[in-house]
Design a protein around this motif. Sequence first.
Motif, PDB file in Angstrom:
ATOM      1  N   THR A  24       0.853  -1.196   0.000  1.00 56.10           N
ATOM      2  CA  THR A  24       0.000   0.000   0.000  1.00 56.10           C
ATOM      3  C   THR A  24       0.888   1.245   0.000  1.00 56.10           C
ATOM      4  OG1 THR A  24      -0.074  -0.032   2.416  1.00 56.10           O
ATOM      5  CG2 THR A  24      -1.831  -1.200   1.240  1.00 56.10           C
ATOM      6  N   GLY A  25       0.292   2.383  -0.282  1.00 58.41           N
ATOM      7  CA  GLY A  25       1.040   3.638  -0.212  1.00 58.41           C
ATOM      8  C   GLY A  25       1.693   4.046  -1.505  1.00 58.41           C
ATOM      9  N   ASP A  26       1.237   3.504  -2.633  1.00 58.95           N
ATOM     10  CA  ASP A  26       1.772   3.900  -3.940  1.00 58.95           C
ATOM     11  C   ASP A  26       3.287   3.742  -4.044  1.00 58.95           C
ATOM     12  OD1 ASP A  26      -0.755   4.600  -4.909  1.00 58.95           O
ATOM     13  OD2 ASP A  26      -0.608   6.628  -4.086  1.00 58.95           O
ATOM     14  N   LEU A  27       3.841   2.687  -3.443  1.00 53.59           N
ATOM     15  CA  LEU A  27       5.297   2.505  -3.471  1.00 53.59           C
ATOM     16  C   LEU A  27       5.810   2.224  -4.875  1.00 53.59           C
ATOM     17  CD1 LEU A  27       6.119   0.422  -0.249  1.00 53.59           C
ATOM     18  CD2 LEU A  27       5.920   2.908  -0.572  1.00 53.59           C
ATOM     19  N   LEU A  28       5.069   1.406  -5.626  1.00 54.68           N
ATOM     20  CA  LEU A  28       5.522   1.078  -6.975  1.00 54.68           C
ATOM     21  C   LEU A  28       5.504   2.320  -7.872  1.00 54.68           C
ATOM     22  CD1 LEU A  28       6.467  -1.024  -8.991  1.00 54.68           C
ATOM     23  CD2 LEU A  28       4.068  -1.571  -9.460  1.00 54.68           C
ATOM     24  N   ASP A  29       4.410   3.088  -7.806  1.00 54.04           N
ATOM     25  CA  ASP A  29       4.319   4.306  -8.622  1.00 54.04           C
ATOM     26  C   ASP A  29       5.422   5.290  -8.251  1.00 54.04           C
ATOM     27  OD1 ASP A  29       2.167   3.212  -9.823  1.00 54.04           O
ATOM     28  OD2 ASP A  29       0.664   4.473  -8.841  1.00 54.04           O
ATOM     29  N   THR A  30       5.683   5.399  -6.956  1.00 54.27           N
ATOM     30  CA  THR A  30       6.727   6.319  -6.501  1.00 54.27           C
ATOM     31  C   THR A  30       8.094   5.860  -6.997  1.00 54.27           C
ATOM     32  OG1 THR A  30       5.430   6.814  -4.508  1.00 54.27           O
ATOM     33  CG2 THR A  30       7.770   7.407  -4.479  1.00 54.27           C
ATOM     34  N   THR A  31       8.335   4.553  -6.959  1.00 56.83           N
ATOM     35  CA  THR A  31       9.618   4.018  -7.443  1.00 56.83           C
ATOM     36  C   THR A  31       9.812   4.349  -8.913  1.00 56.83           C
ATOM     37  OG1 THR A  31       9.529   2.193  -5.858  1.00 56.83           O
ATOM     38  CG2 THR A  31      10.979   1.917  -7.765  1.00 56.83           C
ATOM     39  N   VAL A  32       8.787   4.060  -9.717  1.00 59.62           N
ATOM     40  CA  VAL A  32       8.886   4.291 -11.161  1.00 59.62           C
ATOM     41  C   VAL A  32       9.082   5.778 -11.450  1.00 59.62           C
ATOM     42  CG1 VAL A  32       7.628   4.170 -13.348  1.00 59.62           C
ATOM     43  CG2 VAL A  32       7.551   2.245 -11.738  1.00 59.62           C
ATOM     44  N   SER A  33       8.317   6.626 -10.785  1.00 57.59           N
ATOM     45  CA  SER A  33       8.422   8.073 -11.013  1.00 57.59           C
ATOM     46  C   SER A  33       9.803   8.579 -10.598  1.00 57.59           C
ATOM     47  CB  SER A  33       7.332   8.810 -10.243  1.00 57.59           C
ATOM     48  OG  SER A  33       7.384  10.210 -10.494  1.00 57.59           O
ATOM     49  N   PHE A  34      10.287   8.117  -9.483  1.00 56.02           N
ATOM     50  CA  PHE A  34      11.604   8.540  -8.991  1.00 56.02           C
ATOM     51  C   PHE A  34      12.702   8.155  -9.995  1.00 56.02           C
ATOM     52  CE2 PHE A  34      15.441   7.711  -6.374  1.00 56.02           C
ATOM     53  CZ  PHE A  34      15.607   8.965  -5.818  1.00 56.02           C
ATOM     54  N   LEU A  35      12.631   6.924 -10.523  1.00 52.86           N
ATOM     55  CA  LEU A  35      13.634   6.469 -11.487  1.00 52.86           C
ATOM     56  C   LEU A  35      13.531   7.246 -12.793  1.00 52.86           C
ATOM     57  CD1 LEU A  35      13.367   2.593 -10.910  1.00 52.86           C
ATOM     58  CD2 LEU A  35      15.157   4.129 -10.073  1.00 52.86           C
ATOM     59  N   ASP A  36      12.297   7.539 -13.207  1.00 55.89           N
ATOM     60  CA  ASP A  36      12.108   8.233 -14.479  1.00 55.89           C
ATOM     61  C   ASP A  36      12.472   9.713 -14.401  1.00 55.89           C
ATOM     62  OD1 ASP A  36      11.377   5.947 -15.692  1.00 55.89           O
ATOM     63  OD2 ASP A  36       9.258   6.449 -15.940  1.00 55.89           O
ATOM     64  N   HIS A  37      12.526  10.259 -13.222  1.00 56.63           N
ATOM     65  CA  HIS A  37      12.862  11.671 -13.050  1.00 56.63           C
ATOM     66  C   HIS A  37      14.295  11.850 -12.540  1.00 56.63           C
ATOM     67  CE1 HIS A  37       8.471  12.065 -13.393  1.00 56.63           C
ATOM     68  NE2 HIS A  37       8.730  13.297 -13.827  1.00 56.63           N
ATOM     69  N   GLY A  38      15.167  10.923 -12.957  1.00 55.88           N
ATOM     70  CA  GLY A  38      16.592  11.073 -12.653  1.00 55.88           C
ATOM     71  C   GLY A  38      16.916  10.959 -11.195  1.00 55.88           C
TER      72      GLY A  38
END
Length: 433
Positions: free
Chosen positions: A344-358
């Motif tokens: 829970t807590g949007d961890l996967l979305d946060t991981t992907v966004s963090f990686l995609d934003h350098g």
Amino acid sequence: MASRSPHAGEGSRRSGMSSTGRTIVPSDRTRRAMAKRLAARTSTMTTATLAEMTARHSWFRDLSADDRSWISIVARSGIDGFVRWFADDEAEPYSPTDVFDVAPRSMTRKISLHQTVDLVRTTIDVVEEQIQALPRGDRQVLAQAIVHYSREVAFAAAEVYARAAEQRGTWDERLESLVVDAIVRADTDADQLVSRASTLGWRPGSRLCVLVGPFHRPHTLSALRHAGERLGLSVLAAVQSDKVVAVLSGDAVTDDAAALAAAGTLADQLSEGPVVVGPVVSDLVDAPASARAALSGASAALAWPEGPRVLAAVDLLPERALSGDRDAIHWLVEQVYRPLAEATGDLLDTTVSFLDHGCSVEGTGRAMFIHPNTVRYRLKRVQDVSGYSPSAPREAYVLHLAVTLGRLAGVATGSGTSSGSGSSSAGSSHHQG
């Protein structure tokens, strides 16, 4: 072979022996008469030797009845051999090595060289004592003879054990190679694997790992075994193609970190190149899993030349997965992607966004419309859940690949959608960001 007179070339025939009864008593008539009187006491000598062995040596008393019987045969052979050696009236001189030929070769495993020396020493002591019961004229001559004969028997014992050690070493190496090969091939006959390893002294139920390194130097295996012994490790090693495959077990192999440290100590015995250590498993029957990981890692290590020389197979998961290792792919999906997808807590979305934003906290926050501190909190949870930190470049690479493989595998996300039908929601939230 052409026949010849038994006396032809007698000088050269006897020159190969340092001494015989003939060198002590040249007269055939005198020597044979003394040998006859000596032969009359051989049964008494044998009985006295066994009694003395029982009295002197606890290891002899602890042997089975069969083993004691074989030793009595060897003792009798030695005493009879002394008579034949002293008489020296045969076409070919009696060889003291024949003393030990009456026992099976397996006795060299049950009776050590030190114990064999005890047997020879006790037998000689008894013979010397029994010689005193012979006529006075025989005693001094036979006492001198037994000293010469005992030396010949001692050399013969050393030769027998040296030859047995060479044969056993050759056989052990062949058997060791079979054990390692069975582990590499994941042989399904676990009972045979354990039986062969037990023959080499392997302890059942020992925790172990498999090490794979380059092989280019002779004597690598023996050096590896000796280095392992100094560390208190049991090492089974063999060459597979251009690689050394070694199974390590011992008190120093308690977990993956300890196994990696032990491998680092042994790496100097291997040629230049990456050394990969498979995961620690609980028993020999599980060794193929560790071997698969180590071999896969050794093949994939060339894709990460910047890495340390000694690596755990798990450190090479991305390279292994890209080279087609199904175990590595499954591990990344099930142990890294799935926990993030189900958390829970949007961890996967946060991981992907963090990686995609350098790997920018602020950029991720703006893309997801959340505070940077929330991003930091989620990234900490990502590390707790997956075991990898998105902020570390190498670990971010593992996470990125795990996400890709998980989506390709169609693993469901925490929202209940799968990447097959919503490549998905995890992907769409990333793109929306």
